[in-house]
Design an enzyme around this catalytic site. Structure first.
Site, PDB file in Angstrom:
ATOM      1  N   ARG A 173       0.862  -1.193   0.000  1.00 14.30           N
ATOM      2  CA  ARG A 173       0.000   0.000   0.000  1.00 14.30           C
ATOM      3  C   ARG A 173       0.886   1.227   0.000  1.00 14.30           C
ATOM      4  NH1 ARG A 173      -3.795   0.594   5.213  1.00 14.30           N
ATOM      5  NH2 ARG A 173      -1.998   1.581   6.181  1.00 14.30           N
TER       6      ARG A 173
ATOM      7  N   SER B  49     -12.150  -3.397   2.085  1.00 18.14           N
ATOM      8  CA  SER B  49     -12.219  -2.826   3.433  1.00 18.14           C
ATOM      9  C   SER B  49     -13.664  -2.515   3.774  1.00 18.14           C
ATOM     10  CB  SER B  49     -11.435  -1.515   3.507  1.00 18.14           C
ATOM     11  OG  SER B  49     -10.082  -1.719   3.194  1.00 18.14           O
TER      12      SER B  49
ATOM     13  N   LYS C 282      -2.921   4.982   9.624  1.00 25.20           N
ATOM     14  CA  LYS C 282      -3.822   5.429   8.557  1.00 25.20           C
ATOM     15  C   LYS C 282      -4.775   6.467   9.119  1.00 25.20           C
ATOM     16  CE  LYS C 282      -6.176   3.664   4.510  1.00 25.20           C
ATOM     17  NZ  LYS C 282      -7.055   2.644   3.945  1.00 25.20           N
TER      18      LYS C 282
END
Lengths: 213, 213
Positions: free
Chosen positions: B47, B116, B145
């Site tokens: 990511r 997600s 995050k």
């Protein structure tokens, strides 16, 4: 490898308007695309370095539909996945995006692929890798994209003379300098600030697009 | 729509390590992936919200090759185009990325798609749209995050009970709380900081992966 000869190649001609919210600010992109097409833009590109991809997908789908209804070509910048998802007319990649040869491999044969280049070597390579057109720039100083390399009108002319696919000038093009770009033999001129930064988008486009015969 | 039953579904089990340069800093991602796999990670995700896509493409290709050689599954976060280009085992999308149904339409049948989610409704929708697994979070406070919604272990348990595809807990999971995650019945636990922020990546992974029987 023989340069691509796309059935839509003749449409790669005229004023190419890039919608970049980094330049356009809060102005509605669909509205601006409609105005630009009404003003004579032949090609529209959506370049968004701000929004998340889900939102870009929705906007790109609306822009593609608008372009298709009005005879303009639509290109998605960078995001090949969005181009695939909305079945875009084309996708445009820079030197730091996915390589042209890789893009060519994952998109349908019918999808147009454009590539940003800065010099003869990059332009020849992009053509060999399957690009349907190349852009050459940055021709003039610009505030719309950071960290770009400069190129000259002479380089644009040299690229046009050296390759078979259509060529697009880009970078700081406006009403005062577009004639010189067209004089190089370039097939297209890409504008960003000169259109999306104009108060009257349609009129600004009309003045620029009118320079193409 | 019947939930997908992917031939590789049984491999969606165990410790899921997310390599995020926003957390890992300057540390080499390939090195960390190798250490994590040696420590027992079953799944690796890349990511990257920092690098340009060309560079991500090269890194993702190397990570996929490494995972394939070592029996781990590799997932690309967000960028479906990169997943297609490197023929990734899978791709993982968030609620603000391309929608699961759209991703499913543009990737091969064999490519795993993860999504997600934050609650039952999103998990059920993701499954109906063709997700091969869903993650549920953020379970615990995390610095890795920004701008995520919180979820509870009870919600993770409820999602596991409600859907057929494998479920992954995510968000602030570390050595002190992973047992509770596994106790919910979750098939996978995703970790970021607990591994990529650890001095000894292999040892940190070994301790966490060892909790899965």
């Amino acid at each position: 490898m023989t340069p691509r000869s796309h059935p839509q190649a003749e449409r790669l001609h005229g004023l190419y308007v890039i919608l970049d919210p980094g330049v356009a600010g809060e102005r509605d992109l669909i509205y601006m695309a409609r105005e630009a097409i009404a003003g004579g833009a032949h090609l529209i590109q959506y370049r968004d370095k701000i929004r998340e991809k889900g939102e870009q997908y929705a906007i790109a789908g609306a822009l593609q539909a608008l372009c298709r209804e009005n005879g303009a070509l639509f290109f998605m910048n960078d995001h090949v996945d969005i181009a695939l998802a909305i079945e875009a007319d084309g996708v445009h990649v820079g030197q730091r995006d996915l390589p042209v040869a890789v893009v060519r491999r994952i998109v349908p044969e019918a999808m147009l692929v454009g590539a940003s280049t800065n010099n003869l070597e990059e332009a020849r390579l992009a053509q060999a890798d399957g690009a349907d057109y190349v852009s050459v720039g940055r021709l003039f100083p610009t505030g719309s994209k950071e960290d770009t390399r400069s190129a000259t009108l002479e380089m644009l002319h040299a690229v046009k003379a050296a390759i078979a696919v259509p060529v697009c000038g880009i970078g700081g093009i406006n009403e005062s300098n577009i004639a010189g770009v067209i004089d190089t033999g370039a097939d297209m001129a890409a504008v960003i600030s000169a259109v999306v930064g104009a108060e009257d988008v349609r009129e600004a486009t009309r003045r620029l697009a009118g320079r193409f015969s």
